[in-house]
Design a protein around this motif. Structure first.
Motif, short mmCIF file in Angstrom:
data_model
loop_
_atom_site.label_atom_id
_atom_site.label_comp_id
_atom_site.label_asym_id
_atom_site.label_seq_id
_atom_site.Cartn_x
_atom_site.Cartn_y
_atom_site.Cartn_z
N THR A 191 -41.79 -29.92 20.16
CA THR A 191 -42.78 -30.98 20.37
C THR A 191 -43.04 -31.74 19.08
OG1 THR A 191 -43.81 -29.65 22.11
CG2 THR A 191 -45.10 -31.47 21.21
N ALA A 192 -43.17 -30.99 17.98
CA ALA A 192 -43.37 -31.63 16.68
C ALA A 192 -42.15 -32.47 16.29
CB ALA A 192 -43.63 -30.57 15.61
N ARG A 193 -40.98 -31.99 16.70
CA ARG A 193 -39.75 -32.74 16.41
C ARG A 193 -39.72 -34.07 17.14
NH1 ARG A 193 -33.70 -30.05 16.76
NH2 ARG A 193 -32.59 -31.73 15.74
N PHE A 194 -40.44 -34.13 18.24
CA PHE A 194 -40.55 -35.39 18.97
C PHE A 194 -41.65 -36.27 18.39
CE2 PHE A 194 -42.86 -37.63 22.42
CZ PHE A 194 -41.90 -38.56 22.74
N ILE A 195 -42.83 -35.67 18.14
CA ILE A 195 -43.99 -36.43 17.68
C ILE A 195 -43.79 -36.92 16.24
CG2 ILE A 195 -46.47 -36.32 17.18
CD1 ILE A 195 -46.69 -34.23 19.39
N GLY A 196 -43.27 -36.03 15.36
CA GLY A 196 -43.11 -36.39 13.96
C GLY A 196 -42.28 -37.64 13.74
N PRO A 197 -41.04 -37.68 14.26
CA PRO A 197 -40.25 -38.91 14.10
C PRO A 197 -40.87 -40.12 14.78
CG PRO A 197 -38.83 -37.06 14.63
CD PRO A 197 -40.24 -36.58 14.81
N ALA A 198 -41.55 -39.90 15.93
CA ALA A 198 -42.18 -41.02 16.61
C ALA A 198 -43.25 -41.66 15.73
CB ALA A 198 -42.79 -40.54 17.93
N LEU B 164 -33.32 -44.44 13.70
CA LEU B 164 -33.24 -43.07 13.18
C LEU B 164 -34.35 -42.22 13.79
CD1 LEU B 164 -32.18 -40.90 11.17
CD2 LEU B 164 -33.75 -41.88 9.49
N ALA B 165 -35.55 -42.75 13.82
CA ALA B 165 -36.66 -42.01 14.41
C ALA B 165 -36.45 -41.80 15.91
CB ALA B 165 -37.97 -42.77 14.17
N ILE B 166 -35.91 -42.80 16.59
CA ILE B 166 -35.67 -42.66 18.03
C ILE B 166 -34.66 -41.55 18.30
CG2 ILE B 166 -34.62 -43.80 20.03
CD1 ILE B 166 -35.85 -46.43 18.98
N VAL C 42 -36.90 -34.25 22.21
CA VAL C 42 -37.17 -34.26 23.65
C VAL C 42 -36.25 -33.29 24.37
CG1 VAL C 42 -37.03 -35.67 25.74
CG2 VAL C 42 -38.14 -36.58 23.71
N GLY C 43 -34.97 -33.31 24.00
CA GLY C 43 -34.04 -32.37 24.61
C GLY C 43 -34.42 -30.93 24.33
N PRO D 292 -27.67 -46.33 23.81
CA PRO D 292 -28.30 -45.53 24.87
C PRO D 292 -27.53 -44.26 25.20
CG PRO D 292 -28.38 -47.86 25.44
CD PRO D 292 -27.51 -47.74 24.22
N PHE D 293 -26.20 -44.32 25.19
CA PHE D 293 -25.42 -43.11 25.43
C PHE D 293 -25.57 -42.14 24.27
CE2 PHE D 293 -21.37 -40.68 25.43
CZ PHE D 293 -21.52 -40.07 26.68
N GLY D 294 -25.65 -42.68 23.05
CA GLY D 294 -25.90 -41.82 21.90
C GLY D 294 -27.24 -41.11 22.01
N MET D 295 -28.26 -41.81 22.55
CA MET D 295 -29.56 -41.18 22.77
C MET D 295 -29.45 -40.03 23.76
SD MET D 295 -31.90 -44.64 23.00
CE MET D 295 -33.30 -43.75 23.67
N LEU D 296 -28.71 -40.24 24.84
CA LEU D 296 -28.52 -39.18 25.83
C LEU D 296 -27.82 -37.97 25.22
CD1 LEU D 296 -28.49 -38.03 28.73
CD2 LEU D 296 -26.36 -39.30 29.10
N CYS D 297 -26.77 -38.22 24.47
CA CYS D 297 -26.04 -37.12 23.84
C CYS D 297 -26.92 -36.39 22.82
CB CYS D 297 -24.76 -37.63 23.17
SG CYS D 297 -23.50 -38.18 24.34
#
Length: 397
Positions: A131-138, A239-241, A248-249, A291-296
């Motif tokens: 969760t922190a890995r998601f919130i921190g970069p965001a 980079l943050a995304i 998220v994964g 977008p595919f990079g985001m999925l991967c």
């Protein structure tokens, strides 16, 4: 949660700072290496120390050191005197402190929950990290884009101040809080722990499998800025995304593992999650479609989380209490030093061959590691999924 959110803010900021200072994938990899590599030398000593001292105090003081390191990085950068050399030295200091903090924190877990709840507890701990890995970069992405890297790095210092305060609120079983009396030298206990791991028919192979997987597959996550700019032609916000996609994964996978809540089949999960992570890594480096990079990236984060939670659960459950700190320190070494070495190798190769082909070669090598892991799977399952019973008189609930 607060501390780890700050940690991910600093990781994004320091990685971007190194890229701004040098414009070199090699130096970005070197920064990751300096943060993670001290685990090679420090983690075995840290594990032996966690097995013989007050673990709450050890965790608290190492987190104080992490907060001070973050404050120094932020202060020097704000003053305009930061260089890549100073940054490397400070990352080594932070890596040393983190290498001591990891086994000290994790050895406390069996003193907080009953053995039956350990798989879910390990998963819940990993969920906090994900969760922190998601919130921190965001948070870090917009902060870096608008105000630069200094506020993002300073956020980690604030976060670890909260960690130092909150750790005193833990109610830990006294038998688990205090390590055993020193019976030999610290170095002697380190050697004893390494022998225990090497001779254990389940722990030895699963730790080796995890180490080789971290070396060959984790480098991509450690040097994201060059991938963001060279593969996708994007900047700090992307980079943050991408980092958030990894988080998220990991969060979704962690929720599934936590809801699973049983030891049976955990070894198989650990082995096959490595294969799935390798396949997702191929997809990530083979595309320039963001977008595919985001999925991967989300798939990489998810399968890496399943693998990591599974291995840590097996270590916590199957290890004799006397050796728990040392085995968890080996896990810390694997998760810190081996990705660092992989990042350094990938960054160096990327300067000459680009980023795609070295990554694909690393994945191909991992397929051989996976084949070896499958041949040892049944023996590892038999040894790791039949943990020793809890000590007599353990009435925790």
């Amino acid at each position: 949660m607060v501390a780890w959110t700050g940690l991910w803010m600093q990781r994004i900021a320091v990685s971007w700072l190194a890229w701004e200072l040098t414009g070199s994938a090699f130096w970005v990899g070197m920064v990751a290496f300096c943060d993670l590599a001290p685990a090679v030398f420090i983690s075995p000593l840290a594990g032996a120390m966690a097995d013989r001292v007050d673990r709450v105090k050890l965790a608290m003081w190492t987190q104080v050191a992490i907060a001070l390191q973050s404050a120094l990085v932020a202060g020097i950068t704000f003053s305009g005197h930061m260089t890549i050399t100073i940054l490397l030295v400070l990352e080594v200091i932070g890596g040393v402190a983190a290498s001591f903090a990891q086994p000290a924190r994790q050895t406390l877990m069996p003193g907080i929950v009953a053995r039956a709840d350990l798989p879910a507890a390990v998963a819940a701990n990993s969920l906090c990290f994900a969760t922190a890995r998601f919130i921190g970069p965001a948070i870090a992405g917009p902060v870096i884009a608008i105000w630069g890297v200094v506020p993002a790095i300073a956020g980690n210092a604030v976060g670890y101040v909260f960690a130092c305060i909150s750790i005193w609120l833990l109610r830990v079983d006294p038998k688990e809080r205090q390590g055993h009396p020193a019976s030999k030298s610290l170095f002697g206990e380190v050697v004893e722990g390494l022998r225990y791991a090497a001779r254990h028919p389940g722990l030895g192979p699963i730790l080796l499998y995890a180490a080789l997987g971290a070396l060959l597959l984790r480098g991509v996550q450690e040097i994201l800025p060059p991938f963001v700019e060279r593969l996708f032609g994007r900047g700090a916000e992307s980079l943050a995304i991408l980092t958030a996609c990894f988080g998220v994964g990991a969060l979704c996978a962690g929720l599934w593992v936590a809801s699973r809540g049983r030891l049976e089949g955990t070894t198989r999960l650990a082995v096959f999650a490595g294969l799935a992570q390798a396949v997702a890594t191929v997809g990530f480096v083979a595309t320039s479609f963001f977008p595919f990079g985001m999925l991967c990236a989300a798939l990489i984060g998810g399968f890496a989380s399943i693998h990591g939670i599974s291995v840590q659960t097996l270590i916590q459950s199957a290890t004799d209490t006397t050796y728990r700190g040392r085995m968890l320190s080996l896990w810390g070494l694997i998760t810190r030093a081996f990705p660092a070495l992989g990042a350094l190798s990938l960054g160096a190769a990327g300067e000459f061959f680009g980023l795609q082909w070295p990554t694909l070669v690393a994945v191909a090598l991992f397929l051989g590691v996976f084949a070896w892991g499958v041949t040892r799977l049944k023996r590892m399952e038999a040894e790791l999924e039949s943990p020793p019973p809890p000590p007599l008189g353990d009435d925790r609930c």
